[in-house]
Motif scaffolding. Structure first.
Motif, PDB file in Angstrom:
ATOM      1  N   VAL A 266       0.740  -1.223  -0.169  1.00 36.23           N
ATOM      2  CA  VAL A 266      -0.008   0.038   0.009  1.00 36.23           C
ATOM      3  C   VAL A 266       0.900   1.304  -0.169  1.00 36.23           C
ATOM      4  N   ILE A 267       1.893   1.022   0.565  1.00 39.43           N
ATOM      5  CA  ILE A 267       3.074   2.412   0.678  1.00 39.43           C
ATOM      6  C   ILE A 267       3.515   2.665  -0.612  1.00 39.43           C
ATOM      7  N   VAL A 268       3.757   1.664  -1.600  1.00 38.75           N
ATOM      8  CA  VAL A 268       4.313   1.895  -2.933  1.00 38.75           C
ATOM      9  C   VAL A 268       3.014   2.558  -3.962  1.00 38.75           C
ATOM     10  N   VAL A 269       2.151   1.586  -3.907  1.00 40.43           N
ATOM     11  CA  VAL A 269       0.965   2.047  -4.627  1.00 40.43           C
ATOM     12  C   VAL A 269       0.552   3.382  -4.243  1.00 40.43           C
ATOM     13  N   SER A 270       0.546   4.081  -3.048  1.00 41.61           N
ATOM     14  CA  SER A 270       0.276   5.402  -2.584  1.00 41.61           C
ATOM     15  C   SER A 270       1.059   6.128  -3.165  1.00 41.61           C
ATOM     16  N   ALA A 271       2.498   5.719  -3.223  1.00 41.81           N
ATOM     17  CA  ALA A 271       3.601   6.714  -3.720  1.00 41.81           C
ATOM     18  C   ALA A 271       3.129   6.925  -5.066  1.00 41.81           C
ATOM     19  N   VAL A 272       2.693   5.791  -5.881  1.00 40.70           N
ATOM     20  CA  VAL A 272       2.604   5.832  -7.438  1.00 40.70           C
ATOM     21  C   VAL A 272       1.402   6.803  -7.371  1.00 40.70           C
ATOM     22  N   MET A 273       0.348   6.733  -6.970  1.00 41.37           N
ATOM     23  CA  MET A 273      -0.788   7.468  -7.030  1.00 41.37           C
ATOM     24  C   MET A 273      -0.560   9.033  -6.621  1.00 41.37           C
ATOM     25  N   ASP A 274       0.326   9.148  -5.706  1.00 43.18           N
ATOM     26  CA  ASP A 274       0.409  10.795  -5.318  1.00 43.18           C
ATOM     27  C   ASP A 274       1.410  11.212  -6.448  1.00 43.18           C
ATOM     28  N   LEU A 275       2.343  10.664  -6.836  1.00 41.52           N
ATOM     29  CA  LEU A 275       3.170  11.052  -8.036  1.00 41.52           C
ATOM     30  C   LEU A 275       2.247  11.228  -9.380  1.00 41.52           C
ATOM     31  N   TYR A 276       1.324  10.696  -9.575  1.00 38.20           N
ATOM     32  CA  TYR A 276       0.445  10.881 -10.743  1.00 38.20           C
ATOM     33  C   TYR A 276      -0.454  12.352 -10.528  1.00 38.20           C
ATOM     34  N   ALA A 277      -0.841  12.244  -9.283  1.00 37.21           N
ATOM     35  CA  ALA A 277      -1.877  13.482  -8.731  1.00 37.21           C
ATOM     36  C   ALA A 277      -1.090  14.568  -8.703  1.00 37.21           C
ATOM     37  N   LYS A 278       0.392  14.728  -8.236  1.00 38.48           N
ATOM     38  CA  LYS A 278       0.900  15.919  -8.015  1.00 38.48           C
ATOM     39  C   LYS A 278       1.489  16.370  -9.296  1.00 38.48           C
ATOM     40  N   CYS A 279       1.585  15.703 -10.193  1.00 36.21           N
ATOM     41  CA  CYS A 279       1.896  15.821 -11.847  1.00 36.21           C
ATOM     42  C   CYS A 279       0.822  16.157 -12.519  1.00 36.21           C
ATOM     43  N   GLY A 280      -0.367  16.237 -12.056  1.00 36.40           N
ATOM     44  CA  GLY A 280      -1.595  16.627 -12.799  1.00 36.40           C
ATOM     45  C   GLY A 280      -2.283  15.491 -13.417  1.00 36.40           C
ATOM     46  N   SER A 281      -1.873  14.263 -13.256  1.00 39.50           N
ATOM     47  CA  SER A 281      -2.447  13.070 -14.034  1.00 39.50           C
ATOM     48  C   SER A 281      -3.459  12.395 -13.175  1.00 39.50           C
ATOM     49  N   VAL A 282      -4.353  13.072 -12.634  1.00 37.77           N
ATOM     50  CA  VAL A 282      -5.337  12.622 -11.849  1.00 37.77           C
ATOM     51  C   VAL A 282      -5.974  11.481 -12.434  1.00 37.77           C
ATOM     52  N   GLY A 283      -6.258  11.390 -13.578  1.00 43.28           N
ATOM     53  CA  GLY A 283      -6.922  10.071 -14.006  1.00 43.28           C
ATOM     54  C   GLY A 283      -6.222   8.684 -13.848  1.00 43.28           C
ATOM     55  N   ASP A 284      -4.801   9.055 -14.135  1.00 41.58           N
ATOM     56  CA  ASP A 284      -3.890   7.590 -13.978  1.00 41.58           C
ATOM     57  C   ASP A 284      -3.847   7.507 -12.437  1.00 41.58           C
ATOM     58  N   ALA A 285      -3.895   8.507 -11.621  1.00 43.06           N
ATOM     59  CA  ALA A 285      -3.894   8.156 -10.211  1.00 43.06           C
ATOM     60  C   ALA A 285      -5.344   7.140  -9.688  1.00 43.06           C
ATOM     61  N   LEU A 286      -6.282   7.842 -10.450  1.00 37.08           N
ATOM     62  CA  LEU A 286      -7.798   7.051 -10.317  1.00 37.08           C
ATOM     63  C   LEU A 286      -7.712   5.706 -10.593  1.00 37.08           C
ATOM     64  N   GLN A 287      -6.759   5.483 -11.630  1.00 37.63           N
ATOM     65  CA  GLN A 287      -6.852   3.988 -12.142  1.00 37.63           C
ATOM     66  C   GLN A 287      -6.382   3.162 -11.281  1.00 37.63           C
ATOM     67  N   VAL A 288      -5.256   3.699 -10.752  1.00 42.59           N
ATOM     68  CA  VAL A 288      -4.211   2.723  -9.706  1.00 42.59           C
ATOM     69  C   VAL A 288      -4.869   2.533  -8.610  1.00 42.59           C
ATOM     70  N   PHE A 289      -6.037   3.764  -7.965  1.00 47.23           N
ATOM     71  CA  PHE A 289      -6.746   3.491  -6.936  1.00 47.23           C
ATOM     72  C   PHE A 289      -7.691   2.450  -7.229  1.00 47.23           C
ATOM     73  N   LYS A 290      -8.259   2.338  -8.333  1.00 45.99           N
ATOM     74  CA  LYS A 290      -9.453   1.744  -8.683  1.00 45.99           C
ATOM     75  C   LYS A 290      -8.882  -0.132  -8.659  1.00 45.99           C
ATOM     76  N   LYS A 291      -7.602  -0.185  -8.933  1.00 39.40           N
ATOM     77  CA  LYS A 291      -7.091  -1.496  -8.934  1.00 39.40           C
ATOM     78  C   LYS A 291      -6.647  -2.144  -7.495  1.00 39.40           C
ATOM     79  N   MET A 292      -6.622  -1.420  -6.525  1.00 39.32           N
ATOM     80  CA  MET A 292      -6.183  -1.823  -5.311  1.00 39.32           C
ATOM     81  C   MET A 292      -7.294  -2.812  -4.875  1.00 39.32           C
ATOM     82  N   SER A 293      -6.631  -3.816  -4.504  1.00 36.95           N
ATOM     83  CA  SER A 293      -7.819  -4.697  -3.753  1.00 36.95           C
ATOM     84  C   SER A 293      -8.175  -4.513  -2.596  1.00 36.95           C
TER      85      SER A 293
END
Length: 704
Positions: A266-293
Motif C-alpha cells: 500500500v505504501i508503494v501504490v500510494s506513492a505511485v498515486m501521489d506522483l500521478y496526482a501531483k503531476c496533474g495526471s489525476v486520471g492515472d492516479a484514479l486508475q491505480v486507486f481503483k485497481k487496489m484490492s
C-alpha cells in the motif's frame, strides 16, 4: 505445542491452547508467558492482555527478567506506554534488552524526549548500550537535534559499533533528517559494504532534504551497480519525482516496479498515486486507486489529497462519501483535505456537516483539524464561527494563529487582525513569513497604512528576517489602495529585487480604481512582459481606457488579445443550496430557474432605481448605447446568484455567494441597494476578499 504455534505466528491457536492449559489447572512457566505475551501483542486484544498480565502476577513471575521484558514490550507495542513504563520501573533486574525495549517503545510512539531521558538514565546506572540501542534511538535524534545525533555518533565510535551495517544506515538516515546531507553522504561513501537499506537511507535522505535530482541520480546509480531496489526504494524515489514534476521518470519507475515483481504494498501504490496526482495526471492516479484490492486510510487519503491538490473539490467530497460508505475510518489528514475542499467551494453546509462528523469522531482536539476548521469557516464567509472555534483550540500553533489573522484580513477586519497579532506576540509566539503576509494584507484591506508600515518594519528590525516578495507586494497593495500611487511606484523602484506579477498587479488595480491612465499603461506593459497570457491584465487596462471613454485604445487592447490568442475568462458565481452548488455565468440562459430569476431581477432593478441607484456603465467595456450597457450589467453572474438566493432561501439565512473574479464596482453598489430593499444579509467572496452587505452598507466601507 504453544512454542511451536508461536514459531509459526499462529497467534490465535497460541491463545486457544493457553486457555485450555489454564482450565486444565496447569501452571504456565516463564517460557509459556513469553510466547503468549507475544501473541497478545500481535492480536491487540485489550481484555486478553489484562488476563495474561493478571496470570503473571498470580504465578509470581512478574519479577522474572524475560517475562518482564515481554510484558513491557507488549504494552509499548500496543501504544500503552504508561503500563509499559510501570512494568519497566517495577522490574527487580533489567538487562540491556529491557532498556532497548522501553527506548524503542518511546521512539515508536513519538515520545522522543522521554526516549532521550531514558538513554541518559541508562548511562547513569552504568548499563552499557549495544548496537540495538543505537539503532532504536537514532530516529529520536533525527527528530530532536543534530547535536544529540552527533553525541550518539560519538558513542557509536567509542563502543566500536561503527562497523555494524544497521548502525551505519541509521546514522546516514539521522544526518539526512537533521538536514546535514553532506555528513550523510560522507558516511554513505565511506561504507565498505552497502546493502539495499544503505541505498534506501541515502535516497530517502536526499528526497527528505529537497535534493530530488540527487535522489533520482542515486536511484539510477543503485540500479547500475546491480543493487535491486526494494519497495522502500521505490516509495522513497517516487516523491522526488513528484516534487520535480518528472512524470515520465515516475512512469518509468512504476513500470520497472511491475516488471521486476517488487511488492506493490500500500505504501508503494500510494506513492505511485501521489506522483500521478501531483503531476496533474489525476486520471492515472484514479486508475491505480481503483485497481487496489484493499484500500486502507492511506490510499484513500492520497486519492482525496490528489483531487484537492488539483482543485477537483467536488470530487473530494464525492470520494469522501465513498470512503464513509466503504466503512474506512478517516483520520486527521482526510479531514483536512475535505475541509480544504469545502473552503475552496465556499460550501458552508458541507463544512458544517464535516464539523459534526469531526465531533462524533472525537477529532476536535487535534490542532491541525482545528486550524483547518478555522480556515474553512473563514473562507465560507462565517468569521463568527471561525472565532468561536479558534477560541476552543486548547493548544494553538502558528498555523492556527495565521489562519485566524488571515481570516480577519479577508473579511476587512483589520483592527481585529492587528489585535490578534499583538496578542500572539505577547504570548511569546514568534511570527513567521506567512504571519507577516497575513497581517500586511489585513492592513491593506482595511486601509491601515501606518500600522502596515510598523508591521513591515518589524520583519527586519524586531525579528531580523528579510522581507520577501510577498511582503513587498502587500506593501505596494497597501499604498496603492490608499491612493498613494506615486509612493507605491517609488517603493517598487527601490525594491531589492525585480518586482514580480503580484507587485505590478497591485499597482495596476489601483490605477483602475483611481483612473491613472499613464501609470496604468506603463505598469500593464511590465505585466505583459512577465505574463503575456494572463487575460486579467489586458482587461484591467481596457477598464482604465473605458472609464475615460478612450474606446480606440480599448479596441487596440482587444485586438492585441485577439492577435495573441488570449480570451477573457468569463465571470461566474456560485451559491450552495440544499447541498448542491448552483453556478451562474454572465448572461446565463441555461439555469432551470433563469426566467424567474430575470423577472425578479428586473423588478428589483426598478425598485433600486427608485431608491437612488444609478448604473455605472463605465464597467462595460464596449462602446454601446447606455440601455444596452445597463442590460449587460444586470446580467452579471453575481446578481443572478444573489437573486437565486432571494428566491430559494428564507429571510433569516444570509445569502452566500462566491465569484471567480473581482466583483465589479457597479455590482458592489447594486448589492448594497439589494440588501437594503430586501432586508437580507448578503456575503460575497471574490478573488480578493469578503464583502458583507447589510442594510445598504458593506463591511469594506467601499474601500476595496
Amino acid at each position: 505445542m504453544i512454542r511451536g504455534y508461536a514459531a509459526q505466528e499462529n497467534n490465535e491457536e497460541v491463545l486457544v491452547l493457553y486457555y485450555q492449559m489454564r482450565r486444565a489447572g496447569i501452571l504456565p512457566d516463564s517460557f509459556t508467558f513469553v510466547n503468549v505475551l507475544k501473541a497478545c501483542t500481535s492480536l491487540g486484544n485489550l481484555e486478553q492482555r489484562k488476563d495474561v498480565h493478571e496470570d503473571v502476577v498470580r504465578c509470581g513471575l512478574e519479577s522474572d527478567l524475560y517475562v518482564g521484558n515481554a510484558l513491557a514490550a507488549m504494552y509499548s507495542k500496543c501504544g500503552n506506554l504508561e503500563d509499559s513504563r510501570d512494568v519497566f520501573d517495577k522490574m527487580s533486574q533489567r538487562d540491556v534488552v529491557s532498556w532497548n525495549g522501553m527506548i524503542s517503545g518511546y521512539v515508536n510512539n513519538y515520545q522522543f524526549g522521554a526516549a532521550a531521558g531514558l538513554v541518559r538514565r541508562m548511562g547513569m546506572e552504568g548499563v552499557k548500550p549495544n548496537s540495538t540501542t543505537m539503532v532504536g534511538f537514532l530516529p529520536a535524534c533525527a527528530q530532536e537535534s543534530l547535536r544529540m545525533g552527533k553525541e550518539v555518533h560519538g558513542c557509536v565510535i567509542r563502543n566500536g559499533f561503527e562497523a555494524d551495517g544497521l548502525v551505519r544506515n541509521g546514522l546516514v538516515s539521522m544526518y539526512a533528517k537533521c538536514g546535514s546531507i553532506e555528513d550523510a553522504r560522507h558516511l554513505f561513501e565511506r561504507m565498505p559494504q552497502r546493502d539495499v537499506a544503505s541505498w534506501n537511507a541515502m535516497i530517502a535522505g536526499y528526497a527528505h532534504d529537497g535534493y530530488c535530482d540527487e535522489a533520482l541520480k542515486l536511484f539510477r546509480k543503485m540500479q547500475q551497480v546491480g543493487e535491486k531496489p526494494s519497495s522502500l526504494s521505490i516509495s522513497s524515489v517516487l516523491p522526488a519525482c513528484a516534487h520535480l514534476a518528472a512524470l515520465e521518470h515516475g512512469k518509468e519507475i512504476h513500470a520497472y516496479t511491475i516488471r521486476s515483481g517488487i511488492e506493490l504494498n500500500v505504501i508503494v501504490v500510494s506513492a505511485v498515486m501521489d506522483l500521478y496526482a501531483k503531476c496533474g495526471s489525476v486520471g492515472d492516479a484514479l486508475q491505480v486507486f481503483k485497481k487496489m484490492s484493499k484500500k486502507d486510510v492511506i490510499a484513500w487519503n492520497v486519492m482525496i489529497g490528489g483531487y484537492a491538490h488539483n482543485s477537483h473539490c467536488n470530487k473530494v467530497l464525492e470520494l469522501f462519501g465513498e470512503m464513509q460508505r466503504a466503512a474506512v475510518r478517516s483520520d486527521a489528514f482526510t479531514i483536512v483535505s475535505v475541509l480544504s475542499a469545502c473552503a475552496h467551494l465556499a460550501a458552508l453546509q458541507h463544512g458544517k456537516e464535516i464539523h459534526d462528523y469531526i465531533i462524533r469522531r472525537g477529532l476536535e482536539a487535534n490542532t491541525i483539524v482545528g486550524s483547518a476548521l478555522v480556515d474553512m469557516y473563514v473562507k465560507c464567509g462565517s468569521v463568527e464561527d471561525a472565532e468561536i472555534w479558534f477560541s476552543k483550540i486548547s493548544q494553538r500553533d502558528l498555523v492556527s494563529w495565521n489562519a485566524m489573522i488571515a481570516g480577519y484580513g479577508m473579511h476587512g477586519h483589520g483592527k481585529q487582525a492587528l489585535s490578534l497579532f499583538y496578542q500572539m506576540q505577547k504570548m511569546g509566539m514568534r511570527p513567521d513569513e506567512i504571519t507577516f503576509t497575513s497581517i500586511l494584507s489585513a492592513c491593506s484591506h482595511a486601509g491601515l497604512v501606518e500600522e502596515g508600515w510598523q508591521c513591515f518594519d518589524q520583519i527586519s528590525l524586531l525579528y531580523h528576517m528579510t522581507p520577501n516578495m510577498e511582503h513587498y507586494a502587500c506593501m505596494v497593495d497597501l499604498l496603492s489602495r490608499a491612493g498613494k500611487l506615486h509612493e507605491a511606484y517609488e517603493f517598487v523602484r527601490n525594491m531589492p529585487f525585480e518586482p514580480n506579477r503580484s507587485v505590478w498587479g497591485s499597482l495596476l488595480g489601483a490605477c483602475r480604481n483611481y483612473g491613472n491612465v499613464e501609470l496604468g499603461k506603463y505598469v500593464a506593459e511590465r505585466l505583459f512582459d512577465l505574463e503575456p497570457e494572463n487575460e486579467g491584465n489586458y482587461v484591467l487596462l481596457s477598464n482604465i481606457y473605458a472609464a475615460k471613454g478612450r474606446w480606440d485604445d480599448v479596441r487596440k487592447v482587444r485586438k492585441m488579445m485577439k492577435d495573441r490568442g488570449i480570451k477573457k475568462n468569463p465571470g461566474c458565481s456560485w451559491i450552495e443550496f440544499q447541498n448542491k452548488v448552483h453556478v451562474f455565468v454572465v448572461g446565463d440562459k441555461f439555469h432551470p430557474q433563469i426566467e424567474k430569476i430575470y423577472a425578479t431581477l428586473e423588478n428589483l432593478t426598478e425598485q433600486m432605481k427608485l431608491a437612488g441607484y444609478v448604473p455605472n456603465t463605465s464597467f462595460v467595456l464596449y462602446d454601446l448605447e447606455e440601455a444596452e450597457k445597463e442590460r449587460i450589467l444586470c446580467s452579471h453572474s453575481e446578481r443572478l446568484a444573489i437573486v437565486f438566493g432571494l428566491i430559494n432561501t428564507c429571510n433569516e439565512i444570509p445569502i452566500r455567494i462566491t465569484k471567480n473574479l473581482r466583483v465589479c464596482g457597479d455590482c458592489h453598489t447594486a448589492t448594497k441597494f439589494i440588501s437594503k430593499i430586501t432586508k437580507r444579509e448578503i456575503i460575497v467572496r471574490d478573488t480578493n476578499r469578503f464583502h458583507h452587505f447589510k442594510n445598504g452598507l458593506c463591511s469594506c466601507g467601499d474601500y476595496w
